[in-house]
Scaffold this motif. Structure first.
Motif, short mmCIF file in Angstrom:
data_model
loop_
_atom_site.label_atom_id
_atom_site.label_comp_id
_atom_site.label_asym_id
_atom_site.label_seq_id
_atom_site.Cartn_x
_atom_site.Cartn_y
_atom_site.Cartn_z
N SER A 230 -58.03 -4.03 41.23
CA SER A 230 -57.28 -5.27 41.07
C SER A 230 -56.18 -5.41 42.11
O SER A 230 -55.74 -6.53 42.41
CB SER A 230 -56.68 -5.35 39.67
N LYS A 231 -55.77 -4.30 42.69
CA LYS A 231 -54.73 -4.31 43.72
C LYS A 231 -55.19 -5.06 44.96
O LYS A 231 -54.37 -5.63 45.70
CB LYS A 231 -54.34 -2.87 44.08
N TYR A 232 -56.50 -5.08 45.19
CA TYR A 232 -57.03 -5.63 46.44
C TYR A 232 -57.82 -6.91 46.27
O TYR A 232 -58.08 -7.61 47.25
CB TYR A 232 -57.92 -4.58 47.12
N LEU A 233 -58.21 -7.23 45.04
CA LEU A 233 -59.01 -8.42 44.80
C LEU A 233 -58.12 -9.65 44.60
O LEU A 233 -56.94 -9.53 44.22
CB LEU A 233 -59.89 -8.22 43.57
N PRO A 234 -58.64 -10.84 44.84
CA PRO A 234 -57.86 -12.06 44.58
C PRO A 234 -57.40 -12.13 43.14
O PRO A 234 -58.06 -11.62 42.23
CB PRO A 234 -58.85 -13.18 44.90
N VAL B 139 -59.77 -4.08 32.03
CA VAL B 139 -59.17 -2.77 31.80
C VAL B 139 -59.68 -2.29 30.45
O VAL B 139 -59.43 -2.92 29.42
CB VAL B 139 -57.63 -2.84 31.80
N ILE B 140 -60.46 -1.21 30.46
CA ILE B 140 -61.14 -0.75 29.25
C ILE B 140 -60.45 0.50 28.71
O ILE B 140 -60.27 1.47 29.44
CB ILE B 140 -62.62 -0.46 29.53
N ALA C 134 -64.45 3.89 28.66
CA ALA C 134 -63.53 3.78 29.78
C ALA C 134 -64.21 4.11 31.10
O ALA C 134 -65.12 4.94 31.15
CB ALA C 134 -62.34 4.73 29.57
N PRO C 135 -63.80 3.47 32.19
CA PRO C 135 -64.33 3.83 33.51
C PRO C 135 -64.11 5.31 33.79
O PRO C 135 -63.09 5.89 33.40
CB PRO C 135 -63.49 2.96 34.45
N GLY C 136 -65.09 5.93 34.45
CA GLY C 136 -64.99 7.35 34.76
C GLY C 136 -65.58 8.24 33.69
O GLY C 136 -65.58 9.47 33.84
N THR C 137 -66.12 7.65 32.61
CA THR C 137 -66.67 8.45 31.52
C THR C 137 -67.98 9.11 31.91
O THR C 137 -68.18 10.29 31.66
CB THR C 137 -66.88 7.57 30.27
#
Length: 486
Positions: free
Chosen positions: A109-113, A120-121, A174-177
Motif C-alpha cells: 500500500s506504500k507504493y500503490l495509488p 489487511v487480513i 493472514a498473508p505469509g501463512t
C-alpha cells in the motif's frame, strides 16, 4: 483463454528423495533423447543448454522451430519463457533492496495509488516479500478477465483491472501463512517496481539485468529482426499456438529469450559470471516459506535440498505454446536450461540431464481421438463428428483417450476455424459427457456469451459455479452477465 487448458506457468515438482548423486548426462546421450522426443511428437522443436563448474557451455537441439521449413533451433532462436520471467522480476526487487530503495517487509500500500484498497487480513498487511514468495493468499489467476481475443487472453487486461482485483480480494488467513502460487501477485509486483523506479518494466529489466550481463535477446517486445527468430508455439497435440502478450501483468510471464541469454543468466546465478548483480541474486536465493516436501520458496525460485546435500534452484515457465525450464545445482555449480515450442512437459528431461538416475518419462501421444473427431467435424460437420465420437466410445476403440480436454480442444479448434455452430455443438457435447466439470460449463458459457446467447450463457455459468464453488472467474463473469441483462 482455453478454459480447460493447463494453467500457465505450472511445473512438475520433484522430491528430495529422488536426487541421488550422479554425473551429468553427456552430449551424445542428450542428443539421442531429444531426437527421440521429437519423433514421438512431444514437441516440434527443442533445445537444451548445459553449463559445468568451469563455465563450459554445450547446446544441443532437435526438430524445427518453424512450421514453414525445417530449421533446427540454435542458441539464437527465441522462445517465450513464461514464468521464468518471475525470477527476473524478483531479481529487480532484490537489487532494489540491495540499493536501499525498498525493504522486503514494506507494505505494498506504500507504493500503490490511494485509490487501491489493499486488504489487511488479521492485522497483517501484504508486503513486497509476500508478492515475491507467493504467500499472499491469492489464487493462480485474477478473476476479472474477459478478453476480446481468446487466443491472446491477457493482451487487453489492464492495470485498472488488476487494481480492481486487489481491492476486492479477501481471504481467511493472514498473508505469509502459506504458499499459494499467484500470477496476479507477480503481475502486481512488476507494476509496483515500475511505480517505484518511474520506468517501464521493459526498461528496468534491460537496464538493470540484461545490459550488465550482455543479454541482448531477452525482451518483452520483439524487434522485427527478433520476430524472424521466434519459434512458433504449439499445443499439446502439435497445432500452431499464438504468442501471448501480458502488458499489465508482464512481470509474471511476459519475457522472451534465447538459449545464449538463458545460459548467461544461469551462469550468473551460479556465480560463474562476474557481475555486480550477484549479491542481489544471492538474496533472491534465500528461502522464505515452505512448500512442504516440494522444497522452499525463495524470491521467485524453488529451493530443494537433495539427500547428498546438494542444493538445487529451479524455475519453469509455460505459455499457450511454449515450455521453459531452468535447473541449477548450486552446490556443484552446474545447470541445465531447456526451451521447447510445445505445451507438453519437459521438466523430466531437465532432471535426467543433471541426474541420469532420474528417468525421462515415456511420452505417449494421447490426442488421436481429438484428431479423428476434429477431422470429421471439418469435413462433414459437428453432427457427423458427434456420431463418430459416440460410436468410438461405445465400441471402446483401442488407443483412444476420453477426457474433458479432448472435446474442449476440438471445440476450440472449430472456433478458431470460425465454424461457430459446430464449435457450440461440441462444447454442448462436452457438458453432456462431463456434467460435473466446471471448466466444461464455463467454456460453453463463454462461447454462448460471445455469440449473443446471454440467457444460455448465464445458465451455463450457473452450472459452472454449482460444479465448483471456488471457480471465482466463473462467478465474476456470471455477475457481469446478470448486471448486463438488468
Amino acid at each position: 483463454m482455453k478454459t480447460l487448458q493447463r494453467s500457465i506457468l505450472t511445473g512438475l515438482l520433484f522430491t528430495t528423495t529422488c536426487l541421488a548423486a550422479s554425473a551429468q548426462l553427456p552430449v551424445d546421450s542428450i542428443a539421442a533423447i531429444l531426437n527421440k522426443e521429437v519423433q514421438l511428437k512431444r514437441t516440434p522443436g527443442i533445445i537444451v543448454g548445459t553449463i559445468d563448474a568451469t563455465g563450459k557451455r554445450e547446446i544441443i537441439s532437435a526438430g524445427s522451430y518453424s512450421d514453414k521449413k525445417e530449421i533446427q533451433p540454435d542458441g539464437n532462436t527465441i522462445f517465450e519463457i513464461g514464468s521464468i520471467t518471475k525470477v527476473f522480476t524478483s531479481l529487480l526487487l532484490a537489487d532494489m533492496v540491495q540499493k536501499k530503495q525498498v525493504n522486503l517487509d514494506d507494505p505494498i500500500s506504500k507504493y500503490l495509488p490511494a485509490s487501491v484498497n489493499v486488504p489487511v487480513i488479521k492485522g497483517k498487511p501484504i508486503t513486497l516479500q509476500h508478492l515475491a514468495t507467493h504467500s499472499v493468499g491469492w489464487p493462480r489467476m485474477p478473476d476479472n478477465y474477459d478478453p476480446q481475443n481468446l487466443d491472446n487472453p491477457f493482451s487487453d487486461y489492464t492495470v485498472e483491472q488488476l487494481y480492481d482485483y486487489v481491492s476486492r480480494s479477501n481471504f481467511d488467513y493472514a498473508p505469509g501463512t502459506w504458499f499459494s502460487y499467484s500470477n496476479a501477485g507477480y503481475g502486481l509486483l512488476g507494476n509496483i517496481l515500475t511505480l517505484i523506479a518511474g520506468k517501464p518494466l521493459e526498461t528496468l529489466v534491460k537496464e538493470r539485468i540484461c545490459t550488465p550481463l550482455g543479454m541482448t535477446n531477452t525482451t518483452y517486445v520483439l524487434t522485427p529482426e527478433q520476430k524472424t527468430k521466434l519459434a512458433g508455439g504449439h499445443t499439446e497435440y502439435g497445432a500452431p499456438a499464438p504468442s501471448w502478450d501480458l502488458p499489465a501483468i508482464a512481470g509474471t510471464g511476459g519475457l522472451r529469450s534465447n538459449m545464449n541469454d538463458m545460459l548467461t543468466f544461469a551462469a550468473a546465478n551460479l556465480g560463474l559470471v562476474k557481475t555486480d548483480l550477484y549479491p542481489a541474486m544471492q538474496l533472491a536465493h534465500v528461502p522464505h516459506i515452505s512448500k512442504g516436501k516440494d522444497g522452499q520458496v525463495t524470491l521467485g525460485w524453488t529451493l530443494v535440498k537433495a539427500d547428498n546435500g546438494d542444493e538445487f534452484l529451479w524455475k519453469d515457465g509455460t505459455t499457450a505454446g511454449y515450455r521453459a525450464m531452468m535447473l541449477l545445482n548450486r552446490t556443484k555449480k552446474t545447470g541445465v536450461v531447456i526451451l521447447s515450442n510445445s505445451l507438453n512437459e519437459i521438466n523430466d528431461i531437465a532432471y535426467h540431464v543433471l541426474y541420469p538416475a532420474i528417468p525421462v518419462k515415456t511420452y505417449r501421444y494421447t490426442w488421436a481421438m481429438h484428431d479423428l473427431i476434429l477431422e470429421t467435424a471439418k469435413r462433414k460437420g459437428a453432427d457427423a463428428a458427434i456420431e463418430e465420437y459416440k460410436t468410438m466410445k461405445a465400441t471402446r476403440s483401442p488407443g483412444l483417450v476420453y477426457d474433458v480436454s479432448q472435446l474442449n480442444y476440438v471445440a476450440n479448434d472449430l472456433r478458431q476455424a470460425k465454424k461457430m455452430k459446430d464449435a457450440i455443438k461440441i462444447f454442448e457435447l462436452n457438458t453432456q459427457e462431463y456434467p460435473n466439470s466446471s471448466p466444461a460449463w464455463e467454456s460453453l458459457g463463454d462461447i454462448y456469451k460471445r455469440n449473443g446467447k446471454k440467457k444460455e450463457a448465464i445458465e451455463a455459468y450457473e452450472k459452472a459455479v454449482a460444479a465448483d464453488a471456488k471457480n471465482d472467474h466463473a462467478k465474476w463473469i456470471l455477475e457481469k452477465l446478470k448486471a448486463e441483462t438488468k
